[in-house]
Design an enzyme around this catalytic site. Structure first.
Site, PDB file in Angstrom:
ATOM      1  N   HIS A  84     111.169  95.412 106.000  1.00  0.00           N
ATOM      2  CA  HIS A  84     112.379  95.054 106.747  1.00  0.00           C
ATOM      3  C   HIS A  84     112.573  95.951 107.963  1.00  0.00           C
ATOM      4  CE1 HIS A  84     114.594  92.776 103.267  1.00  0.00           C
ATOM      5  NE2 HIS A  84     113.489  92.171 103.678  1.00  0.00           N
ATOM      6  N   TYR A  94     121.961  90.658 106.231  1.00  0.00           N
ATOM      7  CA  TYR A  94     122.110  90.524 104.780  1.00  0.00           C
ATOM      8  C   TYR A  94     123.291  89.607 104.446  1.00  0.00           C
ATOM      9  CZ  TYR A  94     118.585  93.949 103.461  1.00  0.00           C
ATOM     10  OH  TYR A  94     117.391  94.590 103.250  1.00  0.00           O
ATOM     11  N   GLU A 136     117.135 101.318 103.828  1.00  0.00           N
ATOM     12  CA  GLU A 136     116.643 101.097 105.183  1.00  0.00           C
ATOM     13  C   GLU A 136     117.313 102.021 106.193  1.00  0.00           C
ATOM     14  OE1 GLU A 136     117.143  96.841 105.498  1.00  0.00           O
ATOM     15  OE2 GLU A 136     115.855  96.568 103.738  1.00  0.00           O
ATOM     16  N   ARG A 205     103.784  89.755 112.456  1.00  0.00           N
ATOM     17  CA  ARG A 205     102.826  89.870 111.359  1.00  0.00           C
ATOM     18  C   ARG A 205     102.584  91.357 111.105  1.00  0.00           C
ATOM     19  NH1 ARG A 205     103.875  85.248 111.573  1.00  0.00           N
ATOM     20  NH2 ARG A 205     102.501  83.440 111.414  1.00  0.00           N
ATOM     21  N   TYR A 207      99.821  94.279 110.188  1.00  0.00           N
ATOM     22  CA  TYR A 207      98.395  94.585 110.180  1.00  0.00           C
ATOM     23  C   TYR A 207      98.203  96.066 109.861  1.00  0.00           C
ATOM     24  CZ  TYR A 207      97.653  90.044 112.364  1.00  0.00           C
ATOM     25  OH  TYR A 207      97.629  88.700 112.620  1.00  0.00           O
ATOM     26  N   GLY A 273      86.832  91.554 101.914  1.00  0.00           N
ATOM     27  CA  GLY A 273      87.012  90.983 103.246  1.00  0.00           C
ATOM     28  C   GLY A 273      87.729  91.925 104.192  1.00  0.00           C
ATOM     29  N   VAL A 274      88.759  91.399 104.864  1.00  0.00           N
ATOM     30  CA  VAL A 274      89.504  92.196 105.838  1.00  0.00           C
ATOM     31  C   VAL A 274      90.395  93.232 105.156  1.00  0.00           C
ATOM     32  CG1 VAL A 274      91.549  90.708 106.059  1.00  0.00           C
ATOM     33  CG2 VAL A 274      90.715  91.983 108.062  1.00  0.00           C
ATOM     34  N   PRO A 278      92.726  99.108 105.790  1.00  0.00           N
ATOM     35  CA  PRO A 278      93.395 100.365 105.437  1.00  0.00           C
ATOM     36  C   PRO A 278      92.455 101.337 104.731  1.00  0.00           C
ATOM     37  CG  PRO A 278      94.039  98.643 103.897  1.00  0.00           C
ATOM     38  CD  PRO A 278      93.246  97.982 104.995  1.00  0.00           C
ATOM     39  N   PHE A 391      97.643  91.240 101.020  1.00  0.00           N
ATOM     40  CA  PHE A 391      97.758  90.614 102.322  1.00  0.00           C
ATOM     41  C   PHE A 391      98.593  89.347 102.171  1.00  0.00           C
ATOM     42  CE2 PHE A 391      93.762  92.420 104.610  1.00  0.00           C
ATOM     43  CZ  PHE A 391      94.354  93.661 104.594  1.00  0.00           C
ATOM     44  N   PRO A 393     103.014  87.804 101.815  1.00  0.00           N
ATOM     45  CA  PRO A 393     104.443  88.104 101.713  1.00  0.00           C
ATOM     46  C   PRO A 393     104.833  88.983 100.544  1.00  0.00           C
ATOM     47  CG  PRO A 393     104.024  85.911 100.880  1.00  0.00           C
ATOM     48  CD  PRO A 393     102.703  86.426 101.402  1.00  0.00           C
TER      49      PRO A 393
END
Length: 399
Positions: A84, A94, A136, A205, A207, A273-274, A278, A391, A393
Site C-alpha cells: 500500500h 480506506y 502504513e 506494478r 518489480y 523463471g523471472v 530478488p 509474483f 496480488p
C-alpha cells in the site's frame, strides 16, 4: 467489538467460502464504477483475470476467521502495508473501500445480511482499517527519515537497458532530479508506474530490485508477458519492453518484507523463471558482505530464457561458499552436465540443501512456491526458516 459481534463475524466465514468470489467481484465493480480514479491504483490486469478478487476474498476470510486474535495476521498485514505504501495509498481511501465492502455484503447476501451483521462488519472493518493506517503511517515516516527516501511517485530516467534472456530485459533507473536515492534490503521491490496506451490509464506494478544495493541507480529485470491461452499479454511489461534509454517512469520508495536476513547461517535460494530477480540481489549481497554458505537452485524452460546464468557463473568461479543446481525443462545442450533435465525437484538436491539452521528463500509463481514450500516442510524444515515472495496480488499465506 463485543463477543456477539465477533461470533457474527466468524459465522460469516462459511458464507464467504461459498459466495466470496461473487461478493468481491460485485465489490470491485461497484467501487471502481463510482470511483474510476482508483483504476490507476489497482492492477487492471489482475482485475481482468480474477486474481485480485481471489486475493481480497482470501484476506477477508482470514480476517474473519481470526477476529478473536488478529495479531496472528500481523506479518501478512505488514506485507500488505508495504504494498500500500509503495502505491501511495491514503487513509481516506480506506473509507471508500469500507463503504463499498459493507454495501456489497448487503447487496450480495440479501436477507442474510441483517442490521446486526452489517454493524458487526462495519466495526470489524474500521478496526482493520485503523490497524493498517497506523502500520502504513510508520512506514511513510520511515521513508522520509531514510537518506534519499521519499513518499509517493518519483521520476526516474532509464539510463541503460540490457537483455538478460529471450524474455527478460533489465532497466537501470537513475533519479531524474539527480538527488540521492534510498537504500534497500536485498529481496525488496519498487512499484513502477507507467502509462498504458491500450487502456488509457496509468498502471502500477511491483518489480523486484535485481542487483546489490548501491547509491546510484535501481535495476529492475522484467519478463515480457505474452498472451498464452486465456492469459492476456502483460500490459505493463510490454509497455516497459517498448521503452528506450532516456525515457522516464515513476517509482516508489523500495518496499517489501521479503529480504535477506543478515544471520550467519547457510542460505538456500530457490527460484523459478523471472523469480530469479530478488535472488540475484541476495546472492550479490552475500558475496559482498556475508559470504555464508549458499545453495542456488533455479529452474526455467530452456537456455534461451535462462537469465543471469553468466552472472551466477562468475560469482561461483570465485566463491567456494556457493553451489548451484540448475534445472531446465528442455535441455538444448545434452553435453552441459551442469543442467538437470526437468522442473525443479528438491529431492534431487536434498542432501545439499538440508543444512543446519539454513534460511530458505523461494520466489516464483503460486504453484512453484506451494510445491517447494511443502517439499521443505516434508524435509522437516521449520516454517520459521522459510521465506517466500509470490509474483502477483499475494493470494497465498503458508506460514
Amino acid at each position: 467489538m463485543d463477543f456477539k459481534q465477533k461470533e457474527l463475524i466468524k459465522a460469516t466465514v462459511p458464507i464467504l467460502q461459498s459466495a466470496g468470489a461473487i461478493l468481491t467481484e460485485h465489490f470491485y465493480k461497484r467501487m471502481l464504477g463510482q470511483h474510476p480514479e482508483l483504476k490507476e491504483v489497482f492492477n487492471m490486469g489482475n482485475q481482468a483475470n480474477g486474481r485480485q478478487k481471489e486475493a481480497l476474498a482470501g484476506a477477508v476470510l482470514a480476517y474473519a476467521a481470526n477476529i478473536d486474535n488478529p495479531s496472528v495476521l500481523l506479518n501478512v498485514l505488514k506485507g500488505i502495508g508495504n504494498k500500500h505504501v509503495s502505491l501511495s495509498i491514503k487513509p481516506e481511501q480506506y473509507s471508500i473501500v469500507g463503504e463499498h465492502l459493507i454495501a456489497s455484503i448487503k447487496e450480495v447476501l440479501g436477507d442474510a445480511a441483517n442490521d446486526e451483521l452489517l454493524e458487526a462488519w462495519t466495526i470489524a472493518y474500521n478496526q482493520l482499517a485503523d490497524i493498517m493506517i497506523n502500520i502504513e503511517k510508520e512506514m511513510y515516516l520511515a521513508n522520509l527519515e531514510k537518506e534519499g527516501g521519499w513518499n509517493g511517485w518519483r521520476n526516474f530516467t532509464i539510463g541503460k537497458i540490457s537483455e538478460e534472456s529471450k524474455e527478460i530485459k533489465s532497466f537501470f533507473l537513475y533519479p531524474t532530479d539527480g538527488k540521492k536515492i534510498a537504500d534497500y534490503k536485498a529481496g525488496q521491490y519498487v512499484s513502477v508506474q507507467v502509462y498504458v496506451k491500450e487502456i488509457e490509464l496509468l498502471q502500477p506494478r511491483q518489480y523486484s530490485l535485481s542487483t546489490v544495493p548501491n547509491s546510484e541507480f535501481y535495476r529492475i529485470s522484467v519478463k515480457k508477458e505474452t498472451a498464452i491461452l486465456n492469459n492476456p499479454a502483460g500490459m505493463v511489461s510490454n509497455t516497459l519492453h517498448g521503452m528506450q534509454v532516456g525515457d522516464t517512469i515513476n517509482l516508489s520508495n523500495p518496499a517489501g518484507i521479503f529480504s535477506l536476513r543478515p544471520a550467519g547461517t547457510p542460505i538456500v535460494l530457490i527460484s523459478g523463471g523471472v523469480g530469479v530477480t530478488p535472488m540475484l540481489s541476495m546472492l550479490e549481497t552475500n558475496r559482498d558482505t556475508l559470504k555464508n554458505k549458499t545453495i542456488w537452485v533455479h529452474g526455467c524452460r530452456n537456455a534461451s530464457v535462462h537469465a543471469f546464468k553468466e552472472d551466477v557463473n562468475l560469482i561461483q568461479e570465485e566463491a567456494d561458499w556457493l553451489d548451484t543446481y540448475l534445472f531446465n525443462e528442455d535441455v538444448d545442450d545434452q553435453s552441459d552436465s551442469a543442467i538437470i533435465e526437468g522442473r525443479v525437484d528438491l529431492n534431487k538436491c536434498k542432501e545439499a540443501i538440508l543444512l543446519e539452521d539454513a534460511h530458505y528463500y523461494i520466489c516464483g509463481p503460486e504453484m512453484f512456491i506451494k510445491t517447494h514450500y511443502n517439499s521443505l516442510i516434508n524435509f522437516n524444515v521449520s516454517k520459521s526458516n522459510i521465506f517466500y515472495e509470490e509474483f502477483g496480488p499475494g493470494s497465498i499465506n503458508l506460514n
